[in-house]
Design a protein around this motif. Structure first.
Motif, mmCIF file in Angstrom:
data_model
loop_
_atom_site.group_PDB
_atom_site.id
_atom_site.type_symbol
_atom_site.label_atom_id
_atom_site.label_comp_id
_atom_site.label_asym_id
_atom_site.label_seq_id
_atom_site.Cartn_x
_atom_site.Cartn_y
_atom_site.Cartn_z
ATOM 1 N N ILE A 109 0.851 -1.183 0.000
ATOM 2 C CA ILE A 109 0.000 0.000 0.000
ATOM 3 C C ILE A 109 0.890 1.237 0.000
ATOM 4 C CG2 ILE A 109 -1.787 1.269 1.241
ATOM 5 C CD1 ILE A 109 -2.700 -1.385 2.447
ATOM 6 N N LYS A 110 0.755 2.039 -1.071
ATOM 7 C CA LYS A 110 1.500 3.289 -1.184
ATOM 8 C C LYS A 110 0.549 4.437 -0.851
ATOM 9 C CE LYS A 110 5.024 1.870 -4.532
ATOM 10 N NZ LYS A 110 6.179 2.334 -3.743
ATOM 11 N N LEU A 111 0.745 5.039 0.314
ATOM 12 C CA LEU A 111 -0.160 6.065 0.811
ATOM 13 C C LEU A 111 0.196 7.450 0.272
ATOM 14 C CD1 LEU A 111 -0.195 4.886 4.529
ATOM 15 C CD2 LEU A 111 -2.004 4.515 2.844
ATOM 16 N N ARG A 112 -0.832 8.250 0.101
ATOM 17 C CA ARG A 112 -0.616 9.647 -0.260
ATOM 18 C C ARG A 112 -0.269 10.447 0.990
ATOM 19 N NH1 ARG A 112 -5.857 11.061 -3.780
ATOM 20 N NH2 ARG A 112 -5.018 13.171 -3.408
ATOM 21 N N SER A 113 0.064 11.711 0.792
ATOM 22 C CA SER A 113 0.563 12.537 1.905
ATOM 23 C C SER A 113 -0.497 12.818 2.957
ATOM 24 C CB SER A 113 1.110 13.861 1.364
ATOM 25 O OG SER A 113 0.097 14.570 0.652
ATOM 26 N N GLU A 114 -1.784 12.596 2.621
ATOM 27 C CA GLU A 114 -2.846 12.853 3.591
ATOM 28 C C GLU A 114 -2.906 11.818 4.703
ATOM 29 O OE1 GLU A 114 -5.021 13.457 -0.407
ATOM 30 O OE2 GLU A 114 -3.028 12.772 0.226
ATOM 31 N N LEU A 115 -2.202 10.692 4.546
ATOM 32 C CA LEU A 115 -2.308 9.603 5.517
ATOM 33 C C LEU A 115 -0.925 9.166 5.977
ATOM 34 C CD1 LEU A 115 -4.632 8.019 6.821
ATOM 35 C CD2 LEU A 115 -4.337 6.262 5.080
ATOM 36 N N ASN A 116 -0.677 9.256 7.283
ATOM 37 C CA ASN A 116 0.578 8.818 7.883
ATOM 38 C C ASN A 116 0.625 7.290 7.945
ATOM 39 O OD1 ASN A 116 1.987 7.888 10.562
ATOM 40 N ND2 ASN A 116 2.915 9.872 10.064
ATOM 41 N N SER A 117 1.735 6.709 7.544
ATOM 42 C CA SER A 117 1.847 5.238 7.473
ATOM 43 C C SER A 117 1.608 4.586 8.823
ATOM 44 C CB SER A 117 3.242 4.851 6.958
ATOM 45 O OG SER A 117 3.447 5.329 5.652
ATOM 46 N N HIS A 118 2.175 5.142 9.872
ATOM 47 C CA HIS A 118 2.044 4.544 11.194
ATOM 48 C C HIS A 118 0.632 4.742 11.757
ATOM 49 C CE1 HIS A 118 6.261 3.450 11.599
ATOM 50 N NE2 HIS A 118 6.554 4.607 11.048
ATOM 51 N N TYR A 119 -0.024 5.853 11.385
ATOM 52 C CA TYR A 119 -1.418 6.031 11.785
ATOM 53 C C TYR A 119 -2.287 4.992 11.089
ATOM 54 C CZ TYR A 119 -6.157 7.851 11.997
ATOM 55 O OH TYR A 119 -7.516 7.965 12.185
ATOM 56 N N PHE A 120 -2.043 4.762 9.802
ATOM 57 C CA PHE A 120 -2.810 3.733 9.082
ATOM 58 C C PHE A 120 -2.590 2.360 9.707
ATOM 59 C CE2 PHE A 120 -2.722 0.331 5.891
ATOM 60 C CZ PHE A 120 -4.069 0.319 5.547
ATOM 61 N N GLU A 121 -1.336 2.057 10.088
ATOM 62 C CA GLU A 121 -1.034 0.780 10.720
ATOM 63 C C GLU A 121 -1.831 0.622 12.009
ATOM 64 O OE1 GLU A 121 3.015 -1.721 11.705
ATOM 65 O OE2 GLU A 121 2.962 0.401 12.269
ATOM 66 N N ALA A 122 -1.889 1.682 12.817
ATOM 67 C CA ALA A 122 -2.653 1.638 14.061
ATOM 68 C C ALA A 122 -4.145 1.494 13.774
ATOM 69 C CB ALA A 122 -2.393 2.897 14.885
ATOM 70 N N PHE A 123 -4.644 2.252 12.805
ATOM 71 C CA PHE A 123 -6.069 2.193 12.466
ATOM 72 C C PHE A 123 -6.459 0.783 12.020
ATOM 73 C CE2 PHE A 123 -9.780 2.559 9.793
ATOM 74 C CZ PHE A 123 -10.584 3.449 10.487
ATOM 75 N N PHE A 124 -5.594 0.149 11.245
ATOM 76 C CA PHE A 124 -5.912 -1.189 10.747
ATOM 77 C C PHE A 124 -5.940 -2.210 11.873
ATOM 78 C CE2 PHE A 124 -6.209 -4.761 7.977
ATOM 79 C CZ PHE A 124 -6.714 -4.257 6.793
ATOM 80 N N ASN A 125 -5.301 -1.899 12.983
ATOM 81 C CA ASN A 125 -5.315 -2.803 14.134
ATOM 82 C C ASN A 125 -6.437 -2.490 15.114
ATOM 83 O OD1 ASN A 125 -3.073 -4.658 13.735
ATOM 84 N ND2 ASN A 125 -1.782 -2.845 13.821
#
Length: 438
Positions: A337-353
């Motif tokens: 998953i290549k995220l755009r600048s609107e989404l922080n990678s580590h925030y997405f990781e936390a959200f997915f958990n």
């Protein structure tokens, strides 16, 4: 849990079997052809199909795959299947070197990939199963298996029948089996309790994450209805968007297994994400492929620092932010998953958990009943999106809250590992006579 505290036998002789060492002087070593006979009695349609689990003996059939991708296969012709009966010993010719051998508990049948060995009188099947699943005996079966690579190895009856088996007198076999049944049941219950404790700790961690990604860090912030029942209200200045609108690419890995090498470019699988320790990939255990194969696979998906890996087959929902610079390729069981600048990678990781993902995709059955998460389903995932500055603050907040829970989970896991290692050592010591339990 001190094996050295158990008494020993008065005298020992060399067993002549690699890995077994000395055994009690009054025990015997016999070749399998003297204590088993191979049976090929045809199965019957009304019988259940059984298979050997590496971890728990003979069970209802599962279709194993090295990448943990389960398949459902319609089997129409079972004329070559073999009948099995309680106390038969059955092993999968292709998996014996991994410990794929066990005692049958119910009437059933097994596929042609199995050898069925019926014990003669004077043999306690429970004791034999414990010995055959010990590390020393598995090593013997591995050495006797024929094949160029691990996934092509076969242990044929002609080779199994020549292996040596350690046989105490029948009363001792039964006593050892009963002793191990009791001890192993106690250990298994202790493991079960710790696994339940881990589940509760992980559940608590999920709740904390959900509160953070739906409420933010300002308790008195104005709220608005998200429009989604299972999300509820979110801060008024936050937004809600599908993942596909927050990414530049979502793609899975190669759909075929490349040739593995002793050295080369790392090739990640879902197994590697499930074995992460302290947030790090265990690179020593990762498969390797050639540079030319990696170059070809990179045309489909080229990972970069800051991208996210997500497991989509077998064990669903494992995430890992790519925090290393070295190149690698990956299997279809993972997606990039290549995220755009609107989404922080580590925030997405936390959200997915968080439980929000469970509720969206699997209605409470996340990571259990679903074994294949399609890319289109991933793209439709709804994400709660705070401003990027707040995302970074939430990541730090979640880390602070999760740290003591993660430490407790790590401790419980290490205790489970110690219990399982003790169980293995206890079984090995008992079935080779290193300790006297009669």
């Amino acid at each position: 849990m001190n094996i050295a505290a158990y008494p020993k036998y008065e005298s020992y002789n060399d067993s002549g079997i690699d890995g077994f060492g000395e055994i009690p002087a009054h025990w015997q070593v016999q070749r399998n052809f003297a204590i088993f006979r191979e049976t090929k009695q045809p199965g019957a349609t009304e019988l259940p199909v059984l298979s050997v689990s590496i971890h728990s003996g003979v069970s209802r059939e599962q279709l194993p795959d090295e990448e943990n991708v389960r398949s459902i296969i319609k089997i129409e012709d079972r004329t070559a299947y073999k009948r099995v009966a309680p106390n038969d010993i059955a092993y999968n010719m292709m998996r014996a070197w991994q410990g794929g051998i066990g005692r049958v508990h119910v009437d059933g049948m097994v596929s042609p990939a199995y050898v069925v060995a019926k014990p003669n009188e004077g043999v306690c099947a429970s004791y034999i199963e414990r010995q055959f699943r010990s590390p020393a005996y598995i090593s013997s079966m591995d050495a006797a298996s024929k094949g160029i690579t691990d996934f092509r190895k076969r242990l044929y009856w002609e080779d199994f029948r020549d292996l040596g088996t350690v046989l105490p007198p029948l009363p001792e076999q039964r006593a050892i089996a009963a002793f191990l049944d009791g001890k192993c049941a106690t250990i298994d219950e202790a493991v079960r309790i710790k696994e339940e404790q881990i589940r509760l700790l992980a559940e608590r961690r999920q709740i904390l994450i959900q509160q953070a990604v739906t409420r933010g860090l300002t308790p008195d912030a104005p709220m608005k209805d998200s429009g989604i029942d299972w999300i509820g209200q979110i801060p008024a200045h936050w937004s809600l968007a599908k993942l596909k609108f927050l990414t530049n690419k979502i793609v899975d890995g190669t759909h075929f297994t490349p040739e593995y090498l002793d050295e080369g470019i790392p090739f990640l699988r879902v197994t590697d994400l499930s074995q992460i320790k302290e947030g790090k990939i265990q690179w020593d255990g990762v498969r390797r492929i050639s540079a030319s194969a990696h170059k070809e696979l990179s045309k489909r998906a080229s990972a970069e620092f800051g991208d996210v890996l997500l497991s989509k087959n077998g064990t669903i929902g494992l995430t890992k932010v790519i925090d290393w610079q070295d190149e690698f390729s990956f299997f279809v069981s993972l997606c990039l998953i290549k995220l755009r600048s609107e989404l922080n990678s580590h925030y997405f990781e936390a959200f997915f958990n968080s439980p929000l993902v469970d509720q969206q995709l699997f209605f409470g059955s996340f990571r259990t009943s679903v074994t294949n998460l399609h890319l289109e389903r991933i793209k439709e995932l709804l994400i709660v999106v705070p401003p990027i500055k707040e995302q970074r603050e939430l990541v730090e907040h979640i880390r602070e809250l999760s740290s003591p829970l993660d430490e407790a989970i790590t401790l419980k896991k290490s205790q489970i590992t110690a219990l399982r290692e003790y169980k293995t050592s206890l079984i090995n010591a008992a079935v080779t006579g290193k300790i006297k339990v009669v």
